[in-house]
Design an enzyme around this catalytic site. Structure first.
Site, short mmCIF file in Angstrom:
data_model
loop_
_atom_site.label_atom_id
_atom_site.label_comp_id
_atom_site.label_asym_id
_atom_site.label_seq_id
_atom_site.Cartn_x
_atom_site.Cartn_y
_atom_site.Cartn_z
N GLY A 12 -74.76 -107.80 -74.29
CA GLY A 12 -74.87 -107.22 -75.63
C GLY A 12 -76.33 -107.13 -76.07
N PHE A 36 -67.11 -104.88 -73.91
CA PHE A 36 -66.48 -104.17 -75.04
C PHE A 36 -67.56 -103.44 -75.84
CE2 PHE A 36 -64.86 -104.60 -79.57
CZ PHE A 36 -64.29 -103.34 -79.55
N LYS A 105 -66.99 -129.50 -72.67
CA LYS A 105 -66.49 -130.89 -72.68
C LYS A 105 -66.34 -131.40 -71.24
CE LYS A 105 -62.21 -133.28 -73.69
NZ LYS A 105 -60.82 -133.07 -74.05
N TYR A 145 -63.64 -111.15 -88.75
CA TYR A 145 -64.95 -111.62 -88.25
C TYR A 145 -65.37 -112.90 -88.98
CZ TYR A 145 -69.93 -111.27 -86.93
OH TYR A 145 -71.20 -111.50 -86.45
#
Ligand code: NAD
Ligand code: UDP
Length: 312
Positions: A12, A36, A105, A145
């Site tokens: 992106g 995307f 984790k 969002y």
């Protein structure tokens, strides 16, 4: 020390700059992206680097890898894109955070969340400080969002408290620069593309709403500085440029810098569009000794140069 670093959303706008900078600093970088809103063109210049890998993967699905750090940026960021499939946006924020936190984790990696000024919604406190809880419509068009990102922050905090995951929560304010998607509808890219084509510049509302624009290089410097800061400083911390402008002022600057013949036209203000936004960055200054150095005009000129190249 050379680290192996996972960047979700690495193809992106922000992710590609982050991958580039981390490689420059001598690290090994894996970009994970479902393309995307990202684009292979953003990272094509990195593909020859043996320390860079690009993986096509959706963060809503678990992913297994051994890395030292995770930057979690995967999520469409422009209103047009995140409202295109709002349920998917929520899944990306929430399931994506769960998958990446579960990974952090298990492998004991440090993990940074690209949160947003949108957690403050249409703020009633100005400028926004990190202790402000926000003013968000939970069922409006921006909610997929805003609430997705708010839930992700909550997940980060709870993985930290419950599972001792080493987290960093960064609240990013409007950022612009080369490799913004030309059609993603964000104001800086819209205005520059319209100006370069001498098309009408679309001001939503009367243009009196404000935003504070941070140039991408400043933002990425702040992001890396935060990731590398002491273990105990987990945020949330605002990273952005506090210089505030009305949308009308931005339009006039873009016209001035491009020498465009575009006219200003007015269109309705989108639902829940925040009227004002300006980060208080005292915390970032104090804890990270970070503040932006690139002024709007300088950053706009670099961005105009990029768009001139890609749309000609
Ligand atoms: P962008 O749309 O250019 O980048 C997001 C990237 O995530 C794209 O490459 C996209 O393909 C990828 N992606 C989306 N959904 C995915 C999924 N389910 N699985 C894998 N990859 C997926 O946006 P950006 O401006 O680079 O924003 C990056 C991050 O920073 C986002 O999380 C955004 O919310 C946050 N942020 C950005 C700004 C800004 O002004 N640019 C402001 C606040 C927060
Ligand atoms: N905006 C505008 N014209 C455009 C695109 C956006 O006036 O062509 C306005 C928009 O209504 C908002 C501001 O510019 O008030 C910033 O919009 P953007 O989508 O870039 O980011 P966000 O609203 O998420 O801060």
């Amino acid at each position: 020390m050379k680290k192996r670093i996972l960047v979700t959303g690495g193809a992106g706008f922000l992710g590609s700059h982050l991958c580039e900078k981390l490689l420059d600093e001598g690290h090994e970088v894996i970009s994970l992206d479902n393309y995307f809103t990202g684009n292979k063109m953003n990272i094509v210049h990195l593909l020859d680097n043996p320390f860079f890998e690009a993986v096509r993967h959706d963060v809503t699905m678990p992913f297994f890898i051994e890395v030292d750090e995770i930057y979690n940026l995967a999520c469409p960021a422009s209103p047009v894109h995140y409202q295109y499939n709002p349920i998917k946006t929520i899944k990306t924020s929430v399931s994506g955070a769960i998958n990446m936190l579960g990974l952090a984790k298990r492998i004991k990696a440090r993990i940074l969340q690209a949160s947003t000024s949108e957690v403050y919604g249409d703020p009633q406190v100005h400028p926004q400080t990190e202790d402000y809880w926000g003013h968000v419509n939970p069922i409006g068009t921006r909610a997929c969002y805003d609430e997705g990102k708010r839930c992700a922050e909550s997940l980060f905090m709870n993985y930290h408290i419950q599972n001792k995951v080493r987290i960093k929560i960064m609240r990013i304010f409007n950022t612009y620069g080369p490799r913004m998607h030309p059609n993603d509808g964000r104001v800086v890219s819209n205005f520059i593309v319209q100006a370069l084509k001498n098309e009408d510049i679309t001001i939503y509302g009367d243009g009196s709403q404000t935003r504070s624009f941070c140039y991408v290089d400043d933002l990425i410097a702040g992001m890396i500085r935060f990731m590398e800061s002491g273990e105990e400083f987990i945020g949330p911390v605002n990273i952005g440029n506090p210089d505030e402008f009305t949308i009308l002022e931005l339009a006039q600057k873009v016209i001035g810098l491009t020498g465009s013949r575009s006219r200003l036209v007015y269109a309705p203000l989108p639902e829940d569009d925040p009227m004002q936004r300006q980060p208080n960055i005292s915390l970032a200054k104090k804890e990270l000794d970070w503040e932006p150095v690139i002024k709007l005009e300088e950053g706009l000129l670099k961005t105009i140069e990029y768009f001139t190249r890609i749309i000609s």
